[in-house]
Design a protein around this motif. Structure first.
Motif, PDB file in Angstrom:
ATOM      1  N   CYS A  53       0.828  -1.211   0.000  1.00 44.13           N
ATOM      2  CA  CYS A  53       0.000   0.000   0.000  1.00 44.13           C
ATOM      3  C   CYS A  53       0.863   1.262   0.000  1.00 44.13           C
ATOM      4  N   HIS A  54       1.996   1.193   0.702  1.00 43.79           N
ATOM      5  CA  HIS A  54       2.897   2.338   0.727  1.00 43.79           C
ATOM      6  C   HIS A  54       3.448   2.619  -0.674  1.00 43.79           C
ATOM      7  N   TYR A  55       3.822   1.572  -1.399  1.00 45.98           N
ATOM      8  CA  TYR A  55       4.314   1.755  -2.768  1.00 45.98           C
ATOM      9  C   TYR A  55       3.203   2.247  -3.685  1.00 45.98           C
ATOM     10  N   SER A  56       1.982   1.755  -3.479  1.00 45.28           N
ATOM     11  CA  SER A  56       0.869   2.210  -4.311  1.00 45.28           C
ATOM     12  C   SER A  56       0.583   3.690  -4.083  1.00 45.28           C
ATOM     13  N   ILE A  57       0.775   4.173  -2.844  1.00 41.30           N
ATOM     14  CA  ILE A  57       0.601   5.601  -2.557  1.00 41.30           C
ATOM     15  C   ILE A  57       1.639   6.423  -3.303  1.00 41.30           C
ATOM     16  N   LEU A  58       2.876   5.930  -3.310  1.00 45.11           N
ATOM     17  CA  LEU A  58       3.938   6.633  -4.033  1.00 45.11           C
ATOM     18  C   LEU A  58       3.614   6.712  -5.526  1.00 45.11           C
ATOM     19  N   PHE A  59       3.185   5.602  -6.115  1.00 42.18           N
ATOM     20  CA  PHE A  59       2.845   5.601  -7.539  1.00 42.18           C
ATOM     21  C   PHE A  59       1.583   6.415  -7.803  1.00 42.18           C
ATOM     22  N   SER A  60       0.664   6.471  -6.839  1.00 41.29           N
ATOM     23  CA  SER A  60      -0.515   7.329  -6.980  1.00 41.29           C
ATOM     24  C   SER A  60      -0.103   8.788  -7.053  1.00 41.29           C
ATOM     25  N   ASN A  61       0.807   9.181  -6.167  1.00 41.11           N
ATOM     26  CA  ASN A  61       1.313  10.553  -6.205  1.00 41.11           C
ATOM     27  C   ASN A  61       2.014  10.845  -7.524  1.00 41.11           C
ATOM     28  N   LEU A  62       2.710   9.845  -8.063  1.00 44.37           N
ATOM     29  CA  LEU A  62       3.386  10.016  -9.348  1.00 44.37           C
ATOM     30  C   LEU A  62       2.374  10.253 -10.464  1.00 44.37           C
ATOM     31  N   VAL A  63       1.313   9.432 -10.506  1.00 44.31           N
ATOM     32  CA  VAL A  63       0.290   9.581 -11.539  1.00 44.31           C
ATOM     33  C   VAL A  63      -0.452  10.906 -11.382  1.00 44.31           C
ATOM     34  N   PHE A 194       2.489  12.584   2.790  1.00 40.17           N
ATOM     35  CA  PHE A 194       2.910  11.191   2.727  1.00 40.17           C
ATOM     36  C   PHE A 194       4.426  11.056   2.579  1.00 40.17           C
ATOM     37  N   GLN A 195       5.077  12.089   2.049  1.00 38.76           N
ATOM     38  CA  GLN A 195       6.516  12.016   1.853  1.00 38.76           C
ATOM     39  C   GLN A 195       7.278  12.366   3.122  1.00 38.76           C
ATOM     40  N   ALA A 196       6.609  13.003   4.091  1.00 37.65           N
ATOM     41  CA  ALA A 196       7.286  13.401   5.330  1.00 37.65           C
ATOM     42  C   ALA A 196       7.855  12.189   6.057  1.00 37.65           C
ATOM     43  N   SER A 197       7.042  11.141   6.204  1.00 39.75           N
ATOM     44  CA  SER A 197       7.524   9.946   6.891  1.00 39.75           C
ATOM     45  C   SER A 197       8.607   9.245   6.077  1.00 39.75           C
ATOM     46  N   SER A 198       8.496   9.278   4.745  1.00 41.60           N
ATOM     47  CA  SER A 198       9.509   8.653   3.890  1.00 41.60           C
ATOM     48  C   SER A 198      10.857   9.350   4.027  1.00 41.60           C
ATOM     49  N   LEU A 216      11.650   5.306  17.757  1.00 42.73           N
ATOM     50  CA  LEU A 216      10.864   6.520  17.544  1.00 42.73           C
ATOM     51  C   LEU A 216      10.623   6.775  16.057  1.00 42.73           C
ATOM     52  N   VAL A 217      11.625   6.468  15.227  1.00 45.65           N
ATOM     53  CA  VAL A 217      11.464   6.632  13.784  1.00 45.65           C
ATOM     54  C   VAL A 217      10.349   5.736  13.270  1.00 45.65           C
ATOM     55  N   LYS A 218      10.358   4.485  13.707  1.00 51.00           N
ATOM     56  CA  LYS A 218       9.324   3.561  13.268  1.00 51.00           C
ATOM     57  C   LYS A 218       7.951   3.998  13.743  1.00 51.00           C
ATOM     58  N   ARG A 219       7.865   4.482  14.977  1.00 54.47           N
ATOM     59  CA  ARG A 219       6.582   4.958  15.497  1.00 54.47           C
ATOM     60  C   ARG A 219       6.132   6.221  14.745  1.00 54.47           C
ATOM     61  N   PHE A 220       7.098   7.093  14.404  1.00 56.89           N
ATOM     62  CA  PHE A 220       6.758   8.311  13.671  1.00 56.89           C
ATOM     63  C   PHE A 220       6.211   7.965  12.294  1.00 56.89           C
ATOM     64  N   VAL A 221       6.868   7.027  11.617  1.00 56.99           N
ATOM     65  CA  VAL A 221       6.417   6.625  10.284  1.00 56.99           C
ATOM     66  C   VAL A 221       5.006   6.050  10.354  1.00 56.99           C
ATOM     67  N   ASN A 222       4.762   5.156  11.299  1.00 53.08           N
ATOM     68  CA  ASN A 222       3.437   4.558  11.437  1.00 53.08           C
ATOM     69  C   ASN A 222       2.378   5.591  11.808  1.00 53.08           C
ATOM     70  N   THR A 223       2.729   6.493  12.738  1.00 52.80           N
ATOM     71  CA  THR A 223       1.772   7.520  13.171  1.00 52.80           C
ATOM     72  C   THR A 223       1.454   8.483  12.045  1.00 52.80           C
ATOM     73  N   MET A 224       2.471   8.897  11.273  1.00 50.45           N
ATOM     74  CA  MET A 224       2.242   9.813  10.159  1.00 50.45           C
ATOM     75  C   MET A 224       1.348   9.179   9.106  1.00 50.45           C
ATOM     76  N   GLU A 225       1.522   7.883   8.863  1.00 50.36           N
ATOM     77  CA  GLU A 225       0.682   7.205   7.879  1.00 50.36           C
ATOM     78  C   GLU A 225      -0.762   7.127   8.360  1.00 50.36           C
ATOM     79  N   ILE A 226      -0.948   6.906   9.670  1.00 51.44           N
ATOM     80  CA  ILE A 226      -2.299   6.889  10.224  1.00 51.44           C
ATOM     81  C   ILE A 226      -2.941   8.276  10.136  1.00 51.44           C
TER      82      ILE A 226
END
Length: 271
Positions: A53-63, A194-198, A216-226
């Protein structure tokens, strides 16, 4: 409204990520799951689903960025490349490319994890050596895919938006469609949130961090996606005139049909 077709796909992926993080990653981080559960096939399935799903979001932003570029630079070709039938091809390509990336990582048994020796996140690939998993060097193809996902595609999207912004500034004296400009702002908002966590995760791959910082990085990435999954549909609902007009029209139609339906049911009851 073509833009919102892609937004629907993106929001769906964000919802799956949010739900999976809430029910899988967060309990695992709080040690609510046993070690057997975190190493089960079901847990790995949800982990790969989140990555997909994360990769699909990236490709969605690309399209979305390509579609915006057509609107501002190749307006005469926009309908030709993004008409109703062509949209299905674009939407399908998002999932096809996301699945291709996920399949490449799964076939090489590669996953991101914190390495205590190098003190950063690394893409670790393993090989099955007679029933024993052994860490091997990352294949060149996987390294290329990793660079493409984390650097090339986000940079390409950013360049498109910079070029569009420059064109808008250049066209400031002309009559611009407020709707098109608003949709551009919304597209940039989606890309950035969506790119902030990336970006944080990319930073953690190239610079040494402590084990606590890795947590903390992992929690930040998960929290930002939520948060991104929750904020994105809310943001577009309250800022899009098209969506509000569509919802108000449906609500008004349902309200106007309500009394008539009651009268029809009452008449049938008397009969």
């Amino acid at each position: 409204m073509r833009f919102f077709w892609f937004l629907t796909q993106l929001t769906t992926s964000a919802f799956i990520i949010s739900a999976s993080n809430l029910f899988i990653n967060i309990p695992a981080a709080l040690s609510l799951f046993s070690k057997e559960v975190t190493q089960s096939q079901l847990f790995y399935f949800f982990s790969y689903l989140i990555d997909f799903c994360h990769y699909s979001i990236l490709f969605s932003n690309l399209v979305i960025s390509i579609q915006r570029a057509f609107v501002f630079f190749l307006r005469n070709w926009t309908n030709q490349f993004f008409e109703s039938k062509a949209i299905y091809i674009w939407l399908a390509s998002i999932y096809i490319f996301a699945f291709g990336v996920e399949y490449a990582l799964m076939s090489s048994n590669c996953q991101y994890g914190y390495d205590k020796t190098s003190k950063n996140y690394q893409l670790v690939c393993e090989a099955d050596n007679r029933g024993i998993m052994k860490t091997v060097a990352t294949p060149a193809g996987i390294q290329f895919v990793e660079t493409l996902l984390h650097i090339v595609i986000p940079l390409f999207i950013l360049i498109i938006y910079i070029a569009i912004t420059a064109r808008i500034i250049y066209m400031k004296g002309n009559t611009l469609s407020k709707n098109e400009t608003l949709i551009l702002k919304q597209a940039i908002f989606v890309f950035l949130i969506f790119q902030a966590s990336s970006c944080v995760f990319l930073f953690a791959q190239y610079f040494q961090i402590t084990y606590v910082a890795a947590f903390l990085v992992k929690r930040f990435v998960n929290t930002m996606e939520i948060l991104a999954g929750a904020a994105t549909p809310s943001f577009f609902f309250f800022t899009s005139k098209e969506i509000r007009k569509l919802v108000s029209t449906r609500v008004s139609a349902a309200s106007s049909l309500g009394p008539s339906n009651i009268q029809v049911r009452a008449a049938r009851t008397l009969e």
